[in-house]
Design a protein around this motif. Structure first.
Motif, short mmCIF file in Angstrom:
data_model
loop_
_atom_site.label_atom_id
_atom_site.label_comp_id
_atom_site.label_asym_id
_atom_site.label_seq_id
_atom_site.Cartn_x
_atom_site.Cartn_y
_atom_site.Cartn_z
N GLY A 1 0.63 16.41 16.59
CA GLY A 1 -0.11 15.62 15.53
C GLY A 1 -0.38 14.80 15.36
O GLY A 1 -0.34 14.17 16.97
N PRO A 2 -0.36 13.87 14.78
CA PRO A 2 -1.15 12.07 14.72
C PRO A 2 -1.17 11.34 15.74
O PRO A 2 -1.79 10.30 16.23
N TYR A 3 0.31 11.74 16.68
CA TYR A 3 1.08 10.61 16.96
C TYR A 3 1.01 10.85 18.63
O TYR A 3 2.13 10.41 18.78
N ASP B 1 1.52 3.23 8.99
CA ASP B 1 0.73 3.69 8.19
C ASP B 1 0.84 4.21 6.52
O ASP B 1 0.49 4.47 5.90
N LEU B 2 1.71 3.81 6.22
CA LEU B 2 2.49 3.90 5.41
C LEU B 2 1.65 3.26 3.87
O LEU B 2 0.89 4.29 3.20
N ASP B 3 1.10 2.29 4.08
CA ASP B 3 -0.42 1.85 3.05
C ASP B 3 -0.28 0.64 3.50
O ASP B 3 -0.92 -0.16 4.74
N THR B 4 -1.91 -0.02 2.86
CA THR B 4 -2.91 -0.48 3.55
C THR B 4 -1.62 -2.76 3.77
O THR B 4 -2.46 -3.33 4.81
N ARG B 5 -0.65 -2.56 2.62
CA ARG B 5 0.15 -3.89 3.03
C ARG B 5 1.21 -4.22 3.01
O ARG B 5 1.77 -4.45 2.95
N ARG B 6 1.90 -2.82 2.58
CA ARG B 6 4.02 -2.86 2.15
C ARG B 6 4.25 -3.21 3.57
O ARG B 6 5.34 -3.12 3.65
N ASP C 1 2.27 8.60 -1.01
CA ASP C 1 1.37 10.45 -1.07
C ASP C 1 -0.08 9.56 -1.75
O ASP C 1 -0.74 10.95 -0.97
N ARG C 2 -0.55 9.58 -2.25
CA ARG C 2 -1.30 8.98 -2.76
C ARG C 2 -2.13 8.44 -1.12
O ARG C 2 -3.82 8.16 -1.23
N THR C 3 -1.67 7.94 -0.24
CA THR C 3 -1.68 7.58 0.72
C THR C 3 -1.81 8.50 2.26
O THR C 3 -2.26 8.82 3.19
N GLY C 4 -1.39 9.28 2.04
CA GLY C 4 -1.03 10.34 2.95
C GLY C 4 0.76 10.88 3.36
O GLY C 4 1.49 10.57 2.58
N PRO C 5 0.40 11.59 3.97
CA PRO C 5 1.99 12.34 4.41
C PRO C 5 3.34 11.14 5.02
O PRO C 5 4.24 11.23 5.43
N ALA C 6 3.03 9.47 5.65
CA ALA C 6 3.36 9.27 6.23
C ALA C 6 4.69 8.47 5.96
O ALA C 6 5.86 8.52 6.24
N GLY C 7 4.43 8.43 4.37
CA GLY C 7 5.67 8.22 2.92
C GLY C 7 6.55 8.86 2.83
O GLY C 7 7.92 8.61 3.85
#
Length: 438
Positions: A208-210, A223-228, A150-156
């Motif tokens: 939506g975004p896609y 889009d989950l996070d920058t590295r994972r 949730d810290r990086t958006g709704p993708a998770g």
């Protein structure tokens, strides 16, 4: 996504704390188990829908009852449930494609019958379009995952609650160089990935975004996070590259000794945790069990788990749609002639798009947006599917598998199409007589 099943019981944390060099040795030892390729496996995720009104979300009680009916069956495969209620069947490692397919087909028939008796069906679709998205399962792992993502958006949340895939598992390969060597197979998995995304795209987005993407599921993962969800650099030795990547990725959560919530630290990589012992974050020192658990929270497109787990393929439509990516991937990895043909085709394509890491490079994003409508991807896919079709008889594939792959090649690949282009299939998730999607 088998490792996103409810976590096993927390193990004893009284073991000797892990050192940085010990952690590097552990990752080196478990990520690539080399030897002649001889095993294949598949993990199939499915949406569970109402047979008569598939566009409506299911009541949690009804969905859980369906899961329990499936769990009660004597299956060869391992059955797990994903956070949004998706059902997953993970085959046992099989000595041949035929053994893998036969086992999964028998288990799927049993599961479909059990669900059908309750008015439920399995649907192969890469992204659940029903709204609202709900999380069915409650566990410390999933609470921690949602807090982190949730810290990086709704993708998770979208990944956990709505995505479904076909994951194909192949052996890491031999220690020595060559088409069946682990270095070549590791590189092939990443170069081939964009072609697999495009060929099997089956998660179209209409808003939506896609919006307009054939494989919105791939957009969610990237889009989950920058590295994972990022692949490590391919210009380094595979074990060293993966070890650095794993240790330099943030810790998603730290399991608790008791029944309390799990810690979700901010900005703490596993290497940081090793070097500081958790000081400054109020954490205990990490153990080997913590590292092994950390590895299950990494979601790159290709995950080394002793074998290679290819994670970029959308769930497929129809009863036997999953057969095609399983058979094609097996052929392109385990038949030396097909592996060479595929490597040449996808390397030339990838080289033209640059060396940025998957899935955030231009080629992977083109594959997710356009599928095989992109002429370069279509050309590469045609070469790969032709090579796979020729290899399947050499690998002892059954006539049914060969015919199913051939029909998919004719229907989609040769025509520059993918399952997401089948409007009739997508209409099944719309209310009868309505022109708008759920």
């Amino acid at each position: 996504m088998t490792e996103d099943a409810p976590a096993p019981p927390v193990q004893d944390f009284s073991h000797t704390p892990l050192t940085e060099s010990g952690a590097e040795d552990l990752v080196h030892g478990i990520c690539f188990k080399t030897g002649p390729p001889r095993l294949v496996g598949a993990e199939l995720e499915w949406l569970v829908l109402d047979a008569e009104r598939p566009w409506l979300p299911l009541a949690p009680e009804r969905l859980s009852a369906g899961h329990e009916a499936a769990r009660a069956l004597p299956l060869r495969s391992r059955l797990t449930v994903e956070p949004g209620g998706q059902l997953e069947l993970s085959s046992a490692p099989a000595a041949s494609l035929t053994d893998c397919v036969d086992g999964l087909q028998a288990d799927l028939a049993a599961v479909r019958a059990a669900l059908g008796a309750r008015g439920l069906v399995l649907r192969g679709l890469g992204r659940d379009p029903r709204r609202p998205l709900r999380r069915l399962l409650a566990s410390p792992r999933y609470e921690a995952m949602e807090t982190y993502f949730d810290r990086t958006g709704p993708a998770g949340r979208a990944m956990m609650r709505s995505s479904a895939s076909v994951q194909v598992c192949v052996d890491a390969g031999q220690e020595e160089p060559g088409p069946l060597g682990h270095g070549r197979r590791w590189r092939l998995a990443h170069l081939l990935g964009a072609v697999l995304v495009a060929s099997f795209a089956n998660s179209p987005a209409h808003e939506g975004p896609y919006r307009g993407w054939r494989c919105a599921r791939q957009g969610i993962w990237s889009d989950l996070d920058t590295r994972r969800s990022l692949a490590p650099p391919l210009d380094a030795e595979p074990r060293a590259a993966w070890t650095r990547h794993a240790l330099d990725t943030e810790v998603l959560c730290v399991r608790s000794h008791d029944d309390g919530p799990w810690e979700v630290p901010r900005g703490l990589t596993f290497r940081d945790w090793l070097r500081t012992g958790g000081s400054g974050h109020g954490l205990r020192r990490p153990t080997a069990e913590d590292l092994e658990y950390h590895l299950t929270t990494l979601f790159p497109p290709v995950r080394p788990r002793g074998h290679l787990e290819l994670r970029m393929i959308d769930a497929q439509p129809g009863e036997d749609g999953w057969l095609v990516p399983t058979a094609v991937t097996h052929a392109l990895f385990d038949d030396p002639e097909a592996a060479e043909t595929a490597y040449r085709a996808v390397k030339a394509l990838a080289d033209a798009y640059g060396s940025a890491r998957a899935p955030r490079n231009a080629l992977w994003r083109t594959a997710a947006r356009a599928g095989l409508a992109d002429p370069d991807l279509r050309t590469a896919a045609a070469a790969c599917f032709e090579a796979a079709g020729e290899a399947l008889p050499r690998l002892g594939a059954s006539a049914h598998v060969q015919e199913t792959v051939g029909a998919f090649t004719d229907r989609y690949v040769r025509r520059g199409r993918c399952p997401a282009d089948d409007a009739a299939e997508q209409e099944l998730l719309q209310p009868a007589g309505k022109g708008q999607r759920p």
